[in-house]
Design a protein around this motif. Structure first.
Motif, mmCIF file in Angstrom:
data_model
loop_
_atom_site.group_PDB
_atom_site.id
_atom_site.type_symbol
_atom_site.label_atom_id
_atom_site.label_comp_id
_atom_site.label_asym_id
_atom_site.label_seq_id
_atom_site.Cartn_x
_atom_site.Cartn_y
_atom_site.Cartn_z
ATOM 1 N N GLY A 28 -4.068 0.959 -4.844
ATOM 2 C CA GLY A 28 -4.730 0.806 -3.568
ATOM 3 C C GLY A 28 -5.977 1.639 -3.350
ATOM 4 O O GLY A 28 -6.490 1.721 -2.244
ATOM 5 N N ALA A 29 -6.497 2.260 -4.398
ATOM 6 C CA ALA A 29 -7.720 3.064 -4.261
ATOM 7 C C ALA A 29 -8.710 2.668 -5.355
ATOM 8 O O ALA A 29 -8.310 2.346 -6.477
ATOM 9 C CB ALA A 29 -7.392 4.552 -4.376
ATOM 10 N N ALA A 30 -9.995 2.700 -5.007
ATOM 11 C CA ALA A 30 -11.032 2.450 -6.021
ATOM 12 C C ALA A 30 -11.067 3.655 -6.956
ATOM 13 O O ALA A 30 -11.024 4.800 -6.510
ATOM 14 C CB ALA A 30 -12.387 2.260 -5.355
ATOM 15 N N ALA A 123 -3.176 -4.127 -7.725
ATOM 16 C CA ALA A 123 -3.651 -2.762 -7.488
ATOM 17 C C ALA A 123 -4.653 -2.668 -6.340
ATOM 18 O O ALA A 123 -5.008 -1.571 -5.917
ATOM 19 C CB ALA A 123 -4.284 -2.209 -8.768
ATOM 20 N N MET A 124 -5.100 -3.835 -5.814
ATOM 21 C CA MET A 124 -6.076 -3.832 -4.719
ATOM 22 C C MET A 124 -5.495 -3.190 -3.466
ATOM 23 O O MET A 124 -4.300 -3.327 -3.188
ATOM 24 C CB MET A 124 -6.520 -5.264 -4.380
ATOM 25 N N PRO A 125 -6.359 -2.510 -2.690
ATOM 26 C CA PRO A 125 -5.881 -1.917 -1.440
ATOM 27 C C PRO A 125 -5.645 -2.976 -0.366
ATOM 28 O O PRO A 125 -6.163 -4.087 -0.448
ATOM 29 C CB PRO A 125 -7.026 -0.990 -1.029
ATOM 30 N N ASP A 126 -4.881 -2.590 0.643
ATOM 31 C CA ASP A 126 -4.662 -3.515 1.756
ATOM 32 C C ASP A 126 -5.874 -3.475 2.688
ATOM 33 O O ASP A 126 -6.866 -2.783 2.424
ATOM 34 C CB ASP A 126 -3.363 -3.188 2.493
ATOM 35 N N GLY A 127 -5.784 -4.190 3.787
ATOM 36 C CA GLY A 127 -6.902 -4.320 4.709
ATOM 37 C C GLY A 127 -7.329 -3.039 5.387
ATOM 38 O O GLY A 127 -8.412 -2.975 5.975
ATOM 39 N N SER A 128 -6.542 -1.976 5.307
ATOM 40 C CA SER A 128 -6.899 -0.720 5.979
ATOM 41 C C SER A 128 -7.826 0.170 5.146
ATOM 42 O O SER A 128 -8.325 1.174 5.657
ATOM 43 C CB SER A 128 -5.629 0.059 6.337
ATOM 44 N N SER A 130 -10.870 1.928 3.726
ATOM 45 C CA SER A 130 -12.185 2.128 4.355
ATOM 46 C C SER A 130 -13.331 1.536 3.538
ATOM 47 O O SER A 130 -14.391 1.238 4.086
ATOM 48 C CB SER A 130 -12.435 3.614 4.588
ATOM 49 N N GLY A 131 -13.155 1.337 2.255
ATOM 50 C CA GLY A 131 -14.213 0.797 1.409
ATOM 51 C C GLY A 131 -14.554 -0.659 1.671
ATOM 52 O O GLY A 131 -15.630 -1.117 1.294
ATOM 53 N N TRP A 132 -13.668 -1.383 2.349
ATOM 54 C CA TRP A 132 -13.952 -2.792 2.620
ATOM 55 C C TRP A 132 -15.181 -2.956 3.505
ATOM 56 O O TRP A 132 -15.875 -3.964 3.435
ATOM 57 C CB TRP A 132 -12.759 -3.499 3.258
ATOM 58 N N HIS A 133 -15.474 -1.969 4.352
ATOM 59 C CA HIS A 133 -16.630 -2.109 5.246
ATOM 60 C C HIS A 133 -17.946 -2.165 4.480
ATOM 61 O O HIS A 133 -18.967 -2.587 5.024
ATOM 62 C CB HIS A 133 -16.669 -0.990 6.295
ATOM 63 N N ASP A 134 -17.938 -1.775 3.196
ATOM 64 C CA ASP A 134 -19.150 -1.910 2.386
ATOM 65 C C ASP A 134 -19.505 -3.375 2.139
ATOM 66 O O ASP A 134 -20.666 -3.691 1.863
ATOM 67 C CB ASP A 134 -18.996 -1.188 1.044
ATOM 68 N N PHE A 135 -18.532 -4.256 2.230
ATOM 69 C CA PHE A 135 -18.772 -5.692 2.069
ATOM 70 C C PHE A 135 -19.258 -6.309 3.377
ATOM 71 O O PHE A 135 -20.176 -7.107 3.380
ATOM 72 C CB PHE A 135 -17.495 -6.403 1.603
ATOM 73 N N ALA A 136 -18.612 -5.952 4.475
ATOM 74 C CA ALA A 136 -18.993 -6.447 5.806
ATOM 75 C C ALA A 136 -18.181 -5.667 6.835
ATOM 76 O O ALA A 136 -17.094 -5.149 6.531
ATOM 77 C CB ALA A 136 -18.713 -7.940 5.938
ATOM 78 N N ASP A 137 -18.678 -5.590 8.044
ATOM 79 C CA ASP A 137 -18.008 -4.805 9.084
ATOM 80 C C ASP A 137 -16.589 -5.286 9.361
ATOM 81 O O ASP A 137 -15.678 -4.491 9.533
ATOM 82 C CB ASP A 137 -18.824 -4.826 10.379
ATOM 83 N N ASP A 138 -16.389 -6.584 9.417
ATOM 84 C CA ASP A 138 -15.058 -7.127 9.723
ATOM 85 C C ASP A 138 -14.409 -7.749 8.489
ATOM 86 O O ASP A 138 -13.650 -8.705 8.576
ATOM 87 C CB ASP A 138 -15.146 -8.134 10.857
ATOM 88 N N PHE A 139 -14.685 -7.179 7.333
ATOM 89 C CA PHE A 139 -14.219 -7.732 6.058
ATOM 90 C C PHE A 139 -12.701 -7.691 5.944
ATOM 91 O O PHE A 139 -12.063 -6.696 6.289
ATOM 92 C CB PHE A 139 -14.831 -6.937 4.903
ATOM 93 N N ARG A 140 -12.146 -8.769 5.472
ATOM 94 C CA ARG A 140 -10.722 -8.862 5.137
ATOM 95 C C ARG A 140 -10.643 -9.151 3.652
ATOM 96 O O ARG A 140 -11.285 -10.091 3.163
ATOM 97 C CB ARG A 140 -10.056 -9.997 5.906
ATOM 98 N N PRO A 141 -9.890 -8.361 2.893
ATOM 99 C CA PRO A 141 -9.834 -8.602 1.452
ATOM 100 C C PRO A 141 -9.272 -9.987 1.148
ATOM 101 O O PRO A 141 -8.253 -10.388 1.705
ATOM 102 C CB PRO A 141 -8.903 -7.502 0.934
ATOM 103 N N PRO A 142 -9.970 -10.727 0.287
ATOM 104 C CA PRO A 142 -9.508 -12.077 -0.046
ATOM 105 C C PRO A 142 -8.369 -12.034 -1.065
ATOM 106 O O PRO A 142 -8.186 -11.038 -1.768
ATOM 107 C CB PRO A 142 -10.748 -12.712 -0.675
#
Length: 173
Positions: A28-30, A123-128, A130-142
């Protein structure tokens, strides 16, 4: 269509650039990837040359800049003309370094994901994260598409690129 290792592959044009991000996750971490291994994979491909430390360009088959150096946990592809060489490089890096391939799917900030092996998706992190915001402000991992071979990855990337190209064409009318 061109052929990669006996399989048909889409060739993308120069109409729009297309960014591809590769990230490696662990629990769950980069996490960092092996920069020496990335360099070996990138520079082993015919028609690719290093332009500066950690940056290479594809010019013989397709046109792309690849950033794989420095402290960042990601590998970035800036694709100007996709090709079998570009797709094979993305595939090999994702396979060997166990990375998730992220790519834009729409002009409104949508992103898709692909993996070569299911373990990378697990191994991908869940929606919480913090790195997802680098893709978009309201990004949800696909959910990641499983692409166990180059042809599968090419189909996923080619479809997404086609949507971008259609959008660019509509904007130009």
């Amino acid at each position: 269509m061109t052929v990669v290792a006996g399989r048909a592959c889409a060739r993308y044009g120069y109409r729009v650039s297309f960014d591809i991000v590769l990230l490696r996750f662990d629990d769950g971490a980069a996490v960092a990837f092996d920069h020496n291994e990335a360099k070996r994979i990138v520079l082993a491909e015919k028609g690719v040359r290093e332009t500066e430390a950690g940056v290479a360009e594809v010019t013989a088959d397709g046109v792309a800049d690849i950033h794989f150096g420095g402290p960042s946990p990601e590998i970035m592809f800036f694709v100007y003309a996709g090709s079998p060489t570009v797709t094979e490089l993305v595939y090999e890096l994702a396979r060997v370094l166990q990375m998730v391939v992220f790519f834009p799917t729409s002009s409104d900030g949508g992103w898709g994901a692909a993996v070569i092996e299911e373990a990378a998706a697990e191994a991908m992190p869940d929606g919480s994260w913090s790195g997802w915001h680098d893709f978009a402000d309201d990004f949800r991992p696909p959910d990641a598409a499983l692409c166990p071979n180059v042809a599968d990855l090419d189909a996923v990337l080619g479809g997404a690129y086609g949507e971008w190209e259609d959008w660019a064409h509509r904007r130009g009318e």
